[in-house]
Design an enzyme around this catalytic site. Structure first.
Site, short mmCIF file in Angstrom:
data_model
loop_
_atom_site.label_atom_id
_atom_site.label_comp_id
_atom_site.label_asym_id
_atom_site.label_seq_id
_atom_site.Cartn_x
_atom_site.Cartn_y
_atom_site.Cartn_z
N CYS A 24 -3.17 11.69 -4.26
CA CYS A 24 -2.28 10.53 -4.38
C CYS A 24 -0.82 10.94 -4.55
CB CYS A 24 -2.75 9.62 -5.51
SG CYS A 24 -2.62 10.33 -7.18
N HIS A 30 -2.55 7.74 -11.23
CA HIS A 30 -2.65 7.42 -9.80
C HIS A 30 -1.32 6.81 -9.37
CE1 HIS A 30 -4.80 6.77 -6.06
NE2 HIS A 30 -4.21 5.59 -5.97
N HIS A 45 -1.75 4.47 -0.16
CA HIS A 45 -2.10 5.52 -1.11
C HIS A 45 -3.28 6.32 -0.60
CE1 HIS A 45 -5.59 3.30 -3.31
NE2 HIS A 45 -5.35 2.69 -2.18
#
Length: 342
Positions: free
Chosen positions: A258, A306, A318
């Site tokens: 990520c 994240h 993402h």
């Protein structure tokens, strides 16, 4: 952009919150008028699916810790190299200075004997020369500045050696931390794969469909514009990465985790972002979700483990987790930590 406002999380605990994967599976099944394989009628995940989701989340958090430790190790490797170079240059400088003094000592010896001050400077420990020379009242043989220069060079060399030794020890410790986090990630992912492989074929297929439930087509921008030319370039790069695989610890161009996707995308715009999602949360100016523009970084969970990039129309791009490629998902897919404008 009121439609982008994060829904209230009141009364909803982590243990009871339905994961993105399971919610996607339930939504898809509801659209077909059926109950997902292995799920109860209320759409809750099976114990195995919930465990796999949890393992993926734990692996992602361990990956971010791995990235942080690995980044520190890279910095330390550079600093150790620089410290060694400085030590080598300092030793060469000291050797040249002592060589000059040695030549003078030879000349003195040939002319009738060596001055005690010279003997002190050529000793193994010349640091205390000034104190001793003052006591002997023999400092007149040398210019005071030369004595100070040699003593200072010796002091700096000792400091450089100490610093190089300290950084080398820290590097070794950091390498051990990197290895530990790597093992943790690999263990979590291996356990998740083992559980998935043990699922009945129909349930595994349902889980795979759910894990790829995000969009791979570009969302409608609805007039949203990036806040800057560098943000626009990063948005374009992130779009071009859609469909690339999630690879833990990777920052492109063939695979991403990520934070690696964010670092790579902004790197294409000439902007150097930190390696971890936690550091990326503080890599710019905080804005509210209502103010979000394409290119803004959206970090998730309290620990910012994240991160995605806001693309407009309530969507982020993402790298979700292993098995799910880079894709678009709703900005409110999980609790938001911060929105950061780079």
């Amino acid at each position: 952009m009121a439609s982008h406002r994060r829904p209230s999380q009141s009364g909803l605990t982590q243990s009871t919150r339905v994961t993105v994967l399971s919610a996607a599976a339930a939504t898809a099944a509801a659209a077909l008028g059926a109950t997902p394989a292995g799920a109860d009628p209320a759409g809750a995940p099976t114990a195995t699916q919930a465990t796999v989701d949890r393992l993926f989340e734990q692996a992602e958090k361990a990956t971010e810790r791995f990235n942080k430790a690995n980044e520190r190790a890279e910095t330390l490797r550079e600093e150790v190299g620089q410290a060694r170079d400085r030590t080598a240059r300092g030793q060469e400088r000291l050797n040249r200075m002592r060589g000059v003094i040695g030549q003078l000592a030879g000349a003195q010896y040939r002319s009738g004997g060596m001055d005690p001050a010279v003997s002190l400077l050529l000793s193994e420990n010349p640091d205390s020369y000034l104190d001793k020379a003052a006591a002997l009242d023999r400092i007149g043989v040398f210019h005071t500045g030369r004595v100070h220069a040699l003593t200072e060079a010796q002091r700096r060399l000792g400091q450089e050696r100490t610093e190089a030794t300290r950084k080398l020890a820290e590097l070794e410790q950091t390498r051990a931390v990197v290895s530990r986090y790597k093992r943790a990630v690999e263990h979590k992912l291996a356990e998740a794969r083992r559980l998935l492989n043990a699922l009945p074929q129909a349930e595994r297929a349902e889980f795979d469909r759910a894990s790829r439930g995000g969009r791979e087509e570009m969302p409608e921008m609805s007039g949203a514009m990036p806040a800057s030319s560098r943000a626009a370039a990063a948005v374009l790069a992130a779009r071009n990465a859609v469909g690339k695989p999630y690879v833990w610890g990777a920052n492109g161009p063939s695979g991403f985790d990520c934070s690696g996707l964010m670092q790579w995308s902004y790197g294409q715009a000439g902007v150097s972002l930190p390696r971890t999602s936690q550091a990326q949360r503080s890599a710019g100016r905080r804005v509210s979700l209502d103010e979000a523009q394409p290119g803004d970084l959206v970090t998730y969970r309290d620990d910012a483990s994240h991160v995605g990039m806001y693309m407009g129309n309530g969507q982020v791009v993402h790298a979700p987790y292993p098995g799910a490629p880079v894709r678009y998902d709703p900005v409110g897919m999980m609790p938001i930590s911060a929105v950061t404008r780079v």
